[in-house]
Design an enzyme around this catalytic site. Structure first.
Site, PDB file in Angstrom:
ATOM      1  N   THR A  16       0.808  -1.216   0.000  1.00 10.70           N
ATOM      2  CA  THR A  16       0.000   0.000   0.000  1.00 10.70           C
ATOM      3  C   THR A  16       0.840   1.264   0.000  1.00 10.70           C
ATOM      4  O   THR A  16       0.475   2.265  -0.634  1.00 10.70           O
ATOM      5  CB  THR A  16      -0.936   0.001   1.220  1.00 10.70           C
ATOM      6  OG1 THR A  16      -1.789  -1.144   1.150  1.00 10.70           O
ATOM      7  CG2 THR A  16      -1.795   1.253   1.257  1.00 10.70           C
ATOM      8  N   ASP A  60       2.492  -7.954  -4.346  1.00 11.53           N
ATOM      9  CA  ASP A  60       1.504  -7.861  -3.273  1.00 11.53           C
ATOM     10  C   ASP A  60       1.991  -8.726  -2.122  1.00 11.53           C
ATOM     11  O   ASP A  60       2.455  -9.852  -2.340  1.00 11.53           O
ATOM     12  CB  ASP A  60       0.141  -8.351  -3.772  1.00 11.53           C
ATOM     13  CG  ASP A  60      -0.955  -8.116  -2.755  1.00 11.53           C
ATOM     14  OD1 ASP A  60      -0.971  -8.834  -1.733  1.00 11.53           O
ATOM     15  OD2 ASP A  60      -1.786  -7.228  -2.964  1.00 11.53           O
ATOM     16  N   SER A  61       1.894  -8.231  -0.900  1.00 13.27           N
ATOM     17  CA  SER A  61       2.477  -8.985   0.215  1.00 13.27           C
ATOM     18  C   SER A  61       1.824 -10.344   0.398  1.00 13.27           C
ATOM     19  O   SER A  61       2.432 -11.259   0.967  1.00 13.27           O
ATOM     20  CB  SER A  61       2.397  -8.178   1.507  1.00 13.27           C
ATOM     21  OG  SER A  61       1.070  -8.009   1.933  1.00 13.27           O
ATOM     22  N   ASP A  93       0.367  -7.163   5.234  1.00  9.23           N
ATOM     23  CA  ASP A  93      -0.228  -8.467   5.530  1.00  9.23           C
ATOM     24  C   ASP A  93       0.794  -9.532   5.913  1.00  9.23           C
ATOM     25  O   ASP A  93       0.529 -10.372   6.770  1.00  9.23           O
ATOM     26  CB  ASP A  93      -1.062  -8.952   4.345  1.00  9.23           C
ATOM     27  CG  ASP A  93      -2.365  -8.187   4.190  1.00  9.23           C
ATOM     28  OD1 ASP A  93      -2.740  -7.460   5.133  1.00  9.23           O
ATOM     29  OD2 ASP A  93      -3.001  -8.299   3.133  1.00  9.23           O
ATOM     30  N   THR A 169       3.679  -8.927  15.300  1.00 11.35           N
ATOM     31  CA  THR A 169       2.576  -9.511  14.550  1.00 11.35           C
ATOM     32  C   THR A 169       1.587  -8.415  14.165  1.00 11.35           C
ATOM     33  O   THR A 169       1.463  -7.404  14.862  1.00 11.35           O
ATOM     34  CB  THR A 169       1.882 -10.616  15.372  1.00 11.35           C
ATOM     35  OG1 THR A 169       1.027 -11.387  14.534  1.00 11.35           O
ATOM     36  CG2 THR A 169       1.078 -10.038  16.518  1.00 11.35           C
ATOM     37  N   CYS A 282      -3.044 -17.463  22.300  1.00 16.00           N
ATOM     38  CA  CYS A 282      -3.197 -16.147  22.911  1.00 16.00           C
ATOM     39  C   CYS A 282      -2.208 -15.163  22.297  1.00 16.00           C
ATOM     40  O   CYS A 282      -1.091 -15.530  21.920  1.00 16.00           O
ATOM     41  CB  CYS A 282      -2.976 -16.229  24.413  1.00 16.00           C
ATOM     42  SG  CYS A 282      -4.112 -17.350  25.261  1.00 16.00           S
TER      43      CYS A 282
END
Length: 346
Positions: A16, A60-61, A93, A169, A282
């Site tokens: 992006t 594109d990732s 991403d 993350t 988690c």
């Protein structure tokens, strides 16, 4: 060692951040980074030599693969002596996967490799792209008084936080704070000043040179447990041809069902040489496999702890180790060893 002005190489892979709107078609298109200064004139105020390298065509990732990680390592390795730092512009991403992979592939890194991107295209008025890019460049160029890099690590910079790449993350698709490092503090926080947490930064062996790695084996799968998961699904997945490792996302502190068929399938897989690494579903915390009976039973059948690894880190670390054709015993040992600041052992 370079002399003269500080130099930074910007590597645009896609994403992006490199988009502008085509006024005729009203669609977003990648722009040519040869015209970087035209779109971000603020860069002229840096007293740095800034060069660019552009993937052609941009990726594109979602299409990012190990072959592209190897290409990035090759670019950095080839240009290593010519630049003080590197900034990689990347789609959000899979940015955390790339950052994790590069942390293992760039052994004994002594210069900053900063990944960044944006939630809005650089051509939009209210974009986060300019701030992310400008700050990433400043961090990539930052040096201690003795000339060494302040942050000689693979990092992600996003929305005022510099994070260790293999601890990061993606957590948000809507807001500008797209990334988080839940189990390791930020290496720097950016406000009026950039405040580095130098006690948290990992430093290389100054005697050893950079050692680039290029090998990966992608025969890894990620399995997320959920109530009601069926035996047929587990059986099919664990018998995929060429499968070599599984990242098992368990409940809480590393717990899993006690059903006889489930334990049998995992035991059979480990006995066939498949490496199973246990990480928690988690977002924060780590597996403690000796804490509860359900975790201890996994240890007993050969499942190993992933400690507080992110899913992105666990997958790429396994792919990296498998690619170097290490023995099963050695891979198990290294998965339980912190080799690039990626896990916390207690």
């Amino acid at each position: 060692m370079m002399t003269g002005a500080t130099s930074v190489l910007i590597i645009y892979t896609g994403g992006t951040i490199g988009m502008i709107k085509n006024q005729e078609t009203n669609t977003l298109e990648s722009f040519n980074f040869d015209y970087l200064l035209k779109y971000i004139p603020e860069l002229k105020k840096f007293n740095y030599h800034i060069s660019t390298y552009q993937f052609s065509p941009p990726i594109d990732s979602s299409d990012m693969e190990p072959v592209h990680w190897a290409r990035l390592v090759e670019i950095i390795s080839t240009n290593y002596d010519n630049y003080d730092g590197f900034v990689i512009l990347h789609g959000t991403d899979t940015m955390a996967y790339t950052a994790s992979a590069l942390s293992f592939m760039l052994e004994n890194l002594s210069k900053p490799v900063i990944l960044t991107g944006s939630q809005l295209p650089i051509g939009m008025l209210r974009t986060d792209a300019k701030e992310n890019l400008i700050t990433a460049i400043e961090i990539a160029a930052a040096k201690n008084p003795d000339g060494t890099a302040i942050v000689p690590e693979v990092c992600i910079f996003f929305e005022n936080h510099l994070m260790r790449g293999n601890r990061t993350t993606k957590i948000n698709v809507e807001n500008f704070n797209a990334f988080r490092s839940f189990n390791y503090p930020a290496l720097a926080r950016v406000g009026i000043h950039i405040k580095y947490a130098q006690n948290l930064i990992q430093y290389p062996d100054i005697i050893r040179p950079l050692f680039p790695h290029y090998l990966f084996d992608p025969n890894v799968v990620m399995l997320t447990l959920f109530p009601g998961i069926q035996e047929s699904i587990i059986t099919s997945l664990l018998h995929v041809p060429e499968l070599k490792a599984v990242v098992l996302k368990t409940f809480g502190a590393g717990n899993a069902p006690q059903k006889e068929w489930f334990i049998h399938q995992l035991r059979d897989a480990t006995e066939r040489g498949i490496i199973i690494v246990n990480i928690t579903q988690c977002t924060s915390g780590m597996v403690e496999m000796q804490r509860y009976k359900t975790g201890r039973q996994l240890l007993d059948i050969g499942v190993i702890s992933g400690y507080d690894s992110t899913p992105e880190c666990a997958v790429t670390k396994l792919m990296f180790l498998l690619g170097h054709r290490l023995s099963e015993k050695e891979i198990r040992h290294r998965m339980n060893t912190c080799i690039a600041g990626e896990i916390t052992k207690v």
